[in-house]
Design a protein around this motif. Sequence first.
Motif, PDB file in Angstrom:
ATOM      1  N   ALA A  15       0.837  -1.213   0.000  1.00 25.39           N
ATOM      2  CA  ALA A  15       0.000   0.000   0.000  1.00 25.39           C
ATOM      3  C   ALA A  15       0.865   1.255   0.000  1.00 25.39           C
ATOM      4  N   GLY A  16       1.888   1.269   0.835  1.00 20.91           N
ATOM      5  CA  GLY A  16       2.784   2.432   0.884  1.00 20.91           C
ATOM      6  C   GLY A  16       3.497   2.656  -0.436  1.00 20.91           C
ATOM      7  N   SER A  17       3.917   1.574  -1.078  1.00 23.12           N
ATOM      8  CA  SER A  17       4.584   1.691  -2.384  1.00 23.12           C
ATOM      9  C   SER A  17       3.647   2.271  -3.431  1.00 23.12           C
ATOM     10  N   ILE A  18       2.404   1.805  -3.431  1.00 23.97           N
ATOM     11  CA  ILE A  18       1.415   2.303  -4.392  1.00 23.97           C
ATOM     12  C   ILE A  18       1.193   3.801  -4.187  1.00 23.97           C
ATOM     13  N   LEU A  19       0.974   4.196  -2.938  1.00 26.15           N
ATOM     14  CA  LEU A  19       0.714   5.606  -2.646  1.00 26.15           C
ATOM     15  C   LEU A  19       1.903   6.482  -3.031  1.00 26.15           C
ATOM     16  N   LYS A  20       3.100   5.982  -2.791  1.00 27.11           N
ATOM     17  CA  LYS A  20       4.311   6.731  -3.137  1.00 27.11           C
ATOM     18  C   LYS A  20       4.508   6.777  -4.657  1.00 27.11           C
ATOM     19  N   ASP A  21       4.408   5.609  -5.322  1.00 27.48           N
ATOM     20  CA  ASP A  21       4.639   5.532  -6.769  1.00 27.48           C
ATOM     21  C   ASP A  21       3.694   6.433  -7.556  1.00 27.48           C
ATOM     22  N   LEU A  22       2.434   6.508  -7.109  1.00 28.91           N
ATOM     23  CA  LEU A  22       1.429   7.300  -7.825  1.00 28.91           C
ATOM     24  C   LEU A  22       1.247   8.697  -7.237  1.00 28.91           C
ATOM     25  N   GLU A  23       2.033   9.019  -6.207  1.00 29.18           N
ATOM     26  CA  GLU A  23       1.975  10.336  -5.561  1.00 29.18           C
ATOM     27  C   GLU A  23       0.557  10.693  -5.128  1.00 29.18           C
ATOM     28  N   ILE A  24      -0.046   9.770  -4.384  1.00 33.14           N
ATOM     29  CA  ILE A  24      -1.423   9.961  -3.901  1.00 33.14           C
ATOM     30  C   ILE A  24      -1.393  10.799  -2.636  1.00 33.14           C
ATOM     31  N   PRO A  25      -2.087  11.936  -2.631  1.00 32.48           N
ATOM     32  CA  PRO A  25      -2.102  12.780  -1.435  1.00 32.48           C
ATOM     33  C   PRO A  25      -3.002  12.195  -0.348  1.00 32.48           C
ATOM     34  N   ARG A  26      -2.816  12.653   0.882  1.00 30.69           N
ATOM     35  CA  ARG A  26      -3.697  12.234   1.977  1.00 30.69           C
ATOM     36  C   ARG A  26      -5.133  12.567   1.585  1.00 30.69           C
ATOM     37  N   GLY A  27      -6.019  11.594   1.732  1.00 32.32           N
ATOM     38  CA  GLY A  27      -7.413  11.776   1.350  1.00 32.32           C
ATOM     39  C   GLY A  27      -7.672  11.458  -0.116  1.00 32.32           C
ATOM     40  N   GLY A  28      -6.638  11.063  -0.843  1.00 31.79           N
ATOM     41  CA  GLY A  28      -6.776  10.712  -2.253  1.00 31.79           C
ATOM     42  C   GLY A  28      -7.274   9.282  -2.414  1.00 31.79           C
ATOM     43  N   ALA A  29      -7.413   8.856  -3.653  1.00 34.74           N
ATOM     44  CA  ALA A  29      -7.930   7.517  -3.929  1.00 34.74           C
ATOM     45  C   ALA A  29      -7.241   6.930  -5.150  1.00 34.74           C
ATOM     46  N   ASP A  48      -6.914   6.225   0.183  1.00 31.27           N
ATOM     47  CA  ASP A  48      -5.584   5.927   0.716  1.00 31.27           C
ATOM     48  C   ASP A  48      -5.674   5.264   2.083  1.00 31.27           C
ATOM     49  N   ALA A  49      -6.612   5.701   2.916  1.00 31.98           N
ATOM     50  CA  ALA A  49      -6.745   5.169   4.268  1.00 31.98           C
ATOM     51  C   ALA A  49      -7.204   3.708   4.276  1.00 31.98           C
ATOM     52  N   GLU A  50      -7.969   3.301   3.285  1.00 31.50           N
ATOM     53  CA  GLU A  50      -8.517   1.936   3.223  1.00 31.50           C
ATOM     54  C   GLU A  50      -7.660   0.981   2.398  1.00 31.50           C
ATOM     55  N   LEU A  51      -6.644   1.508   1.717  1.00 37.04           N
ATOM     56  CA  LEU A  51      -5.914   0.725   0.720  1.00 37.04           C
ATOM     57  C   LEU A  51      -5.307  -0.562   1.270  1.00 37.04           C
ATOM     58  N   ASP A  52      -4.586  -0.512   2.369  1.00 37.04           N
ATOM     59  CA  ASP A  52      -3.938  -1.716   2.880  1.00 37.04           C
ATOM     60  C   ASP A  52      -4.960  -2.795   3.230  1.00 37.04           C
ATOM     61  N   ASN A  53      -6.037  -2.415   3.903  1.00 42.29           N
ATOM     62  CA  ASN A  53      -7.073  -3.373   4.279  1.00 42.29           C
ATOM     63  C   ASN A  53      -7.700  -4.026   3.045  1.00 42.29           C
ATOM     64  N   VAL A  54      -7.993  -3.239   2.021  1.00 41.57           N
ATOM     65  CA  VAL A  54      -8.607  -3.770   0.798  1.00 41.57           C
ATOM     66  C   VAL A  54      -7.623  -4.676   0.056  1.00 41.57           C
ATOM     67  N   LEU A  55      -6.353  -4.286  -0.013  1.00 41.58           N
ATOM     68  CA  LEU A  55      -5.349  -5.140  -0.660  1.00 41.58           C
ATOM     69  C   LEU A  55      -5.252  -6.494   0.041  1.00 41.58           C
ATOM     70  N   GLN A  56      -5.330  -6.498   1.360  1.00 41.24           N
ATOM     71  CA  GLN A  56      -5.297  -7.772   2.093  1.00 41.24           C
ATOM     72  C   GLN A  56      -6.484  -8.642   1.697  1.00 41.24           C
ATOM     73  N   LYS A  57      -7.673  -8.043   1.619  1.00 40.71           N
ATOM     74  CA  LYS A  57      -8.866  -8.813   1.236  1.00 40.71           C
ATOM     75  C   LYS A  57      -8.747  -9.371  -0.173  1.00 40.71           C
ATOM     76  N   LEU A  58      -8.256  -8.553  -1.100  1.00 41.23           N
ATOM     77  CA  LEU A  58      -8.195  -8.965  -2.503  1.00 41.23           C
ATOM     78  C   LEU A  58      -7.060  -9.942  -2.788  1.00 41.23           C
ATOM     79  N   LEU A  59      -5.951  -9.785  -2.090  1.00 36.02           N
ATOM     80  CA  LEU A  59      -4.754 -10.560  -2.426  1.00 36.02           C
ATOM     81  C   LEU A  59      -4.462 -11.728  -1.482  1.00 36.02           C
ATOM     82  N   LEU A  60      -5.240 -11.865  -0.420  1.00 37.58           N
ATOM     83  CA  LEU A  60      -5.050 -12.972   0.514  1.00 37.58           C
ATOM     84  C   LEU A  60      -6.348 -13.775   0.627  1.00 37.58           C
ATOM     85  N   PRO A  61      -6.595 -14.668  -0.335  1.00 34.69           N
ATOM     86  CA  PRO A  61      -7.830 -15.471  -0.272  1.00 34.69           C
ATOM     87  C   PRO A  61      -7.804 -16.408   0.936  1.00 34.69           C
ATOM     88  N   PRO A  62      -8.955 -16.972   1.289  1.00 37.53           N
ATOM     89  CA  PRO A  62      -8.977 -17.935   2.397  1.00 37.53           C
ATOM     90  C   PRO A  62      -7.955 -19.051   2.133  1.00 37.53           C
TER      91      PRO A  62
END
Length: 129
Positions: A15-29, A48-62
């Motif tokens: 999530a941090g890499s994505i936000l940095k690579d795309l230069e997403i500001p606080r409150g961005g999407a 940006d605030a939800e990104l890590d949680n959503v990535l976990q859901k999408l990329l870590l199946p049961p």
Amino acid sequence: PPTVAYERRYTPSLAGSILKDLEIPRGGAVVLKLCNRSRGAGVVVVTDAELDNVLQKLLLPPENLEDWLEEKRTAKDLLQEKSLIEEQCNHWWANECPLFVVEKCCSSISVAKDTDSPELFDGTLRVAF
């Protein structure tokens, strides 16, 4: 919009890499997309605030995905309405492409739907809810 491809593998720093690579500001999407799907399948717009949680859901199946899917095939579960993220998880977990893309969520200047219409249209909108 600016776009970057990533391996479809969760890491705590993703999530941090994505936000940095795309230069997403606080409150961005950002918009998460599967590379080989169409008609909005697998498209997830996330802040940006939800990104890590959503990535976990999408990329870590049961852990035992086959058993989990078998449980969801009951008539009761098939008739039950799914949340948007649950529906998108199914697309992500079934996808065979090793990559996904992330776009900066951008808006354009809104224009009137029709000449005399008070309804405005954002030309960059590519998904509907």
